[in-house]
Scaffold this motif. Structure first.
Motif, PDB file in Angstrom:
ATOM      1  N   GLY A 124      10.505   4.428   1.764  1.00  0.00           N
ATOM      2  CA  GLY A 124      11.541   4.962   2.638  1.00  0.00           C
ATOM      3  C   GLY A 124      11.053   6.146   3.450  1.00  0.00           C
ATOM      4  N   ASP A 125      10.325   7.060   2.803  1.00  0.00           N
ATOM      5  CA  ASP A 125       9.802   8.224   3.514  1.00  0.00           C
ATOM      6  C   ASP A 125       8.755   7.818   4.543  1.00  0.00           C
ATOM      7  N   GLN A 143       0.831  -1.211   0.000  1.00  0.00           N
ATOM      8  CA  GLN A 143       0.000   0.000   0.000  1.00  0.00           C
ATOM      9  C   GLN A 143       0.861   1.254   0.000  1.00  0.00           C
ATOM     10  N   ALA A 144       1.952   1.223   0.743  1.00  0.00           N
ATOM     11  CA  ALA A 144       2.845   2.378   0.769  1.00  0.00           C
ATOM     12  C   ALA A 144       3.494   2.607  -0.595  1.00  0.00           C
ATOM     13  N   LEU A 145       3.808   1.528  -1.289  1.00  0.00           N
ATOM     14  CA  LEU A 145       4.367   1.644  -2.637  1.00  0.00           C
ATOM     15  C   LEU A 145       3.377   2.284  -3.596  1.00  0.00           C
ATOM     16  N   GLY A 146       2.082   1.982  -3.406  1.00  0.00           N
ATOM     17  CA  GLY A 146       1.053   2.552  -4.259  1.00  0.00           C
ATOM     18  C   GLY A 146       0.799   1.790  -5.542  1.00  0.00           C
ATOM     19  N   TRP A 147       1.261   0.527  -5.612  1.00  0.00           N
ATOM     20  CA  TRP A 147       1.152  -0.235  -6.859  1.00  0.00           C
ATOM     21  C   TRP A 147       0.130  -1.371  -6.807  1.00  0.00           C
ATOM     22  N   ASP A 148      -0.556  -1.537  -5.692  1.00  0.00           N
ATOM     23  CA  ASP A 148      -1.609  -2.554  -5.567  1.00  0.00           C
ATOM     24  C   ASP A 148      -1.105  -3.944  -5.946  1.00  0.00           C
TER      25      ASP A 148
END
Length: 255
Positions: free
Chosen positions: A204-205, A65-70
């Motif tokens: 990372g952020d 989810q943090a990556l945003g790529w599902d």
């Protein structure tokens, strides 16, 4: 009208995946089809702490989810008929698509695929492990590097009819030591794209805030620190690494 609360509504078992190494069940929560892996059904492993695989599956989803790529289907921890476990929304894949495949070496596709390794089948015929050369699978390979996936088998890549690719079975991830075993080695040495680097930066952020907090109940402090270090190394290198260390580079079996 809203549907049932997936965290608290009754989970009914409908079947069992007998080929899985850990107890894995099919079930339903209202109209939602799910996969349920109880902690009590996890087989002991020499290199992963006992009773942690379900938590690692949920941690992999949180990082996805943090990556945003599902990449990872919705996954959460909850109580079930056999106690607490990991529950994941079932994904109906397209049987006509095979993002990872074994093909005869003398009949390799000319474009759109990457070769990983060669071997022989039971009859002595030369065969090659290949995977598609697509942005979706590149993203999954980056995700596996971040989560230190020790078990990316070919059948752990689910092909959706619309071209989306889901990754499943992430119990063997996020160890603090290097454990990477994957069939997605087709881009070794190639530079990461701007989109891929941005995804790594998002993780990372987020580890400086909400993501680190979300992982606290799922992973050890050492494992979270190792995750941050992997992101930093990958971002600094800026390219897909080659296999390293004493561990096998691919899982066995491959599928």
């Amino acid at each position: 009208m809203t549907g049932p609360d997936l965290a608290t509504a009754e989970l009914t078992l409908t079947g069992r995946l007998t080929t899985a190494s850990n107890a894995t069940f099919l079930g339903r929560i209202g109209d939602a089809a799910v996969v349920y892996k109880p902690v009590a059904g996890e087989a002991p492993l020499w290199d992963f702490p006992s009773g942690t695989l379900a938590h690692r599956e949920v941690a992999a989803y949180v990082i996805s989810q943090a990556l945003g790529w599902d990449i990872v289907p919705r996954t959460w921890l909850r109580d079930g008929p056999l106690g607490e476990g990991m529950v994941q929304l079932w994904q109906e894949q397209d049987p006509a698509q095979r993002p990872v495949d074994l093909v005869a070496t003398d009949h390799l596709p000319e474009t759109g695929w990457r070769g990983v390794l060669e071997g022989e089948d039971e009859s002595g015929q030369r065969i090659t492990l290949i995977h598609e050369d697509s942005p979706a699978l590149r993203r999954m390979a980056v995700f596996d590097l971040i989560v230190n996936n020790a078990d990316r088998k070919g059948d752990h890549v689910l092909a959706m009819a619309d071209g989306h690719r889901y990754g499943v079975d992430h119990g063997l991830t996020l160890h603090r030591d290097h454990k990477l075993r994957t069939v997605l080695w087709g881009w070794v040495g190639e530079a990461l794209t701007a989109d891929e680097l941005e995804g790594i930066d998002r993780v990372g952020d987020a580890l400086h805030g909400e993501l680190s907090h979300a992982l606290t109940d799922l992973l050890s402090a050492e494992e979270i620190a190792a995750l941050a270090a992997r992101c930093a190394r990958l971002r600094s290198a800026g390219r897909f690494p080659a296999p390293s260390g004493q561990m096998p580079a691919v899982p066995w079996p491959l599928f």
